[in-house]
Design an enzyme around this catalytic site. Structure first.
Site, mmCIF file in Angstrom:
data_model
loop_
_atom_site.group_PDB
_atom_site.id
_atom_site.type_symbol
_atom_site.label_atom_id
_atom_site.label_comp_id
_atom_site.label_asym_id
_atom_site.label_seq_id
_atom_site.Cartn_x
_atom_site.Cartn_y
_atom_site.Cartn_z
ATOM 1 N N GLU A 204 -53.512 -7.269 72.439
ATOM 2 C CA GLU A 204 -53.580 -8.736 72.331
ATOM 3 C C GLU A 204 -54.811 -9.285 73.053
ATOM 4 O O GLU A 204 -55.098 -8.953 74.191
ATOM 5 C CB GLU A 204 -52.311 -9.444 72.815
ATOM 6 C CG GLU A 204 -52.297 -10.947 72.508
ATOM 7 C CD GLU A 204 -52.597 -11.278 71.040
ATOM 8 O OE1 GLU A 204 -53.786 -11.296 70.667
ATOM 9 O OE2 GLU A 204 -51.646 -11.483 70.270
ATOM 10 N N ASP A 280 -50.917 -12.314 65.867
ATOM 11 C CA ASP A 280 -50.769 -13.730 65.507
ATOM 12 C C ASP A 280 -50.847 -13.944 63.999
ATOM 13 O O ASP A 280 -51.109 -15.040 63.537
ATOM 14 C CB ASP A 280 -51.855 -14.545 66.215
ATOM 15 C CG ASP A 280 -53.260 -14.042 65.888
ATOM 16 O OD1 ASP A 280 -53.392 -13.122 65.034
ATOM 17 O OD2 ASP A 280 -54.224 -14.546 66.490
HETATM 18 O O1 AHR Z 1 -56.080 -8.506 70.009
HETATM 19 C C1 AHR Z 1 -56.745 -8.773 68.808
HETATM 20 C C2 AHR Z 1 -56.104 -9.908 68.048
HETATM 21 O O2 AHR Z 1 -56.298 -11.113 68.751
HETATM 22 C C3 AHR Z 1 -54.625 -9.845 67.901
HETATM 23 O O3 AHR Z 1 -54.173 -8.943 66.920
HETATM 24 C C4 AHR Z 1 -54.335 -11.248 67.491
HETATM 25 O O4 AHR Z 1 -53.021 -11.631 67.810
HETATM 26 C C5 AHR Z 1 -55.373 -12.064 68.248
HETATM 27 O O5 AHR Z 1 -56.055 -12.913 67.353
#
Ligand code: AHR
Ligand code: AHR
Length: 481
Positions: A204, A280
């Site tokens: 994340e 996300d």
């Molecule tokens: O960590 C990379 C990305 O960042 C994740 O998959 C996403 O949730 C956020 O936009």
């Protein structure tokens, strides 16, 4: 034994096991996945040919004959009902109705396992699967392992082709709230050696290749067609491992401390499972998934090495991406419409616009050339084809925003992939239906006499299910010019 039997013997049992290609337990004979067909919306479940065996791809082919099929459910073989279904909107919306992500075509990723045909999950940008109500996966700083088998040649730099642990809200809830395998050549966060693609961990707000938040050269670019990707994490420690799914063992690309940034030690894992998207619901990535699991507990390297041996013994191999009447590289072809009342029209171009025009042997030379295409080996995948304009050499049919257009090649990976199409036996029984390599739910279609890369019943007007089979079936004749 299957991969999950091996993990269980190692004391780190699977808590989710997903595959459209084979059973991941030697005794598993239940459903592997569900497909839904376009003709009548009916669904069916595909199971292994025998307990512990390869998927019954023939049952899919029979069920989907003369229509399109989507993969609607990837069942959890662990018995915990941690199935993967169409991902809902989150921080980002998908392209389907109500912000859902697209479902994968059931035929985008054909392979063989020990000579038996099976289908993987071909993720185009916009496609994603998820389960936000999982039971048994790691939460907080809990220990877990995971592996997946991917197509090492199908990737991009979008965010994020992932399989693994993510937020239950489909939203970015902060550093350390994910722990998933990432595969691709995104360089926004971390990277490895060379130009990629790399196996990284999506934790994340970052894709990590080691303890530095940026480049870690111990993480190599991947070159094999089939790749086994491993990520595991426990308090204060995590690892990246990888290997060629078709031969040899696993190598450790990183094993050590958590990334050197706030929020990743301890971790705050939430336990949802994603496939093909970011935590996300970022939907910009592409890749192909064949099988993968998540475990309870931190698997030993020895356990993972046995799993890799099991994958190698499954003998993943490529198979034809095309069917139907053959196209010959170097020949000039015309593509005749088969829809009743339109069947004197041929796929043609007027400038950069791809359309259909009424053409015959007595047409003017200029029109004949506009309706003739030189067949080339697929610019993005030589197992399929590209169509070069007869009157504008160096220009090819590509899709852009799913509209077909004639464009000069810029030599980019994006252009090459957008200009690659895989013919299959015509959906209406005539000629060929010509699907986009990178979007296998989408086919050459004429709609209001213009050319599109259309899906069967999607959100665009040109995706209209009425007349779909006829509109996507073209008879390939010798070119007019
Ligand atoms: O960590 C990379 C990305 O960042 C994740 O998959 C996403 O949730 C956020 O936009
Ligand atoms: O046609 C769909 C996509 O639209 C293409 O892949 C991309 O080049 C454009 O954004």
């Amino acid at each position: 034994a299957g991969p999950c039997d091996i993990y269980a013997s190692g004391g780190t049992p699977c808590v989710a096991a997903h595959s459209t290609t084979r059973a991941l337990y030697s005794s598993y004979s239940g459903s592997l996945y569900q497909v839904k067909r376009g003709s009548d919306g009916a669904t069916t479940n595909i199971s292994p040919l025998s307990a512990g065996g390869v998927a019954n791809a023939g049952a899919q082919d029979t069920f989907c004959a003369g229509t399109t099929c989507l993969i609607t459910i990837i069942y959890d073989q662990s018995g915990r009902n941690n199935h993967l279904t169409q991902a809902p909107p989150g921080g980002f919306s998908g392209p389907e109705a109500n912000g859902y992500d697209n479902l994968a075509s059931a035929i985008g990723a054909p392979v063989t396992l020990n000579g038996q045909k099976a289908y993987g999950v071909f993720i185009s940008p916009g496609t994603g699967y998820r389960n936000n109500a999982v039971k048994g996966t790691a939460t907080g700083d809990g220990a877990e392992g995971m592996y997946a088998v991917f197509d090492g040649t199908h990737y991009n730099g979008g965010c994020c082709f992932d399989y693994g642990n993510a937020e239950v809200s489909s939203r970015d809830t902060g550093n350390g709230h994910m722990e998933a395998i990432y595969f691709g050549d995104n360089t926004v966060w971390g990277s490895g050696s060379g130009n990629g693609p790399w196996i990284m961990a999506d934790l994340e707000n970052g894709l990590f290749s080691g303890s530095s938040t940026k480049q870690n050269t111990g993480d190599p670019s991947i070159t094999s067609r089939f790749i086994t990707a491993v990520i595991k994490g426990q308090p204060n420690q995590w690892a990246i491992r990888g290997g060629n799914s078709a031969s040899g063992g696993l190598s450790t690309y990183y094993n050590g401390a958590r990334p050197n940034a706030a929020g990743y030690n301890p971790m705050s894992k939430e336990g949802a499972i994603i496939l093909g998207i970011g935590g996300d619901n970022s939907v910009g990535a592409q890749g192909t998934f064949y099988e993968g699991v998540m475990t309870s507990g931190y698997p030993s390297d020895a356990t993972e090495n046995s799993v890799q041996a099991n994958i190698v013994a499954a003998k993943y191999a490529t198979t034809s991406l095309t069917s139907g009447p053959a196209l010959n590289v170097g020949s000039s072809v015309s593509l005749r419409v088969t829809t009743p009342n339109f069947d004197t029209r041929y796929l043609a171009h007027t400038g950069s616009t791809v359309n259909t025009q009424v053409v015959s042997s007595s047409s003017a030379t200029a029109l004949k050339q506009q309706a003739s295409w030189t067949v080339r080996a697929g610019l993005g995948n030589s197992a399929c084809f590209s169509f070069e304009s007869r009157d504008t050499p160096g220009s090819f049919i590509r899709h852009y925003n799913f509209v077909l257009q004639l464009s000069a090649s810029d030599g980019s990976k994006q252009f090459n992939e957008d200009a690659t199409f895989c013919p299959q036996a015509g959906l209406n029984g005539q000629g060929n239906s010509i699907r986009a390599w990178g979007y296998p739910t989408r086919y050459f279609r004429h709609f209001n006499n213009l050319g599109y890369a259309a899906s069967n019943g999607g959100v665009h007007d040109f995706d209209n299910a009425n007349s779909f089979n006829n509109d996507v079936s073209f008879v390939v004749n010798t070119g007019f010019a």
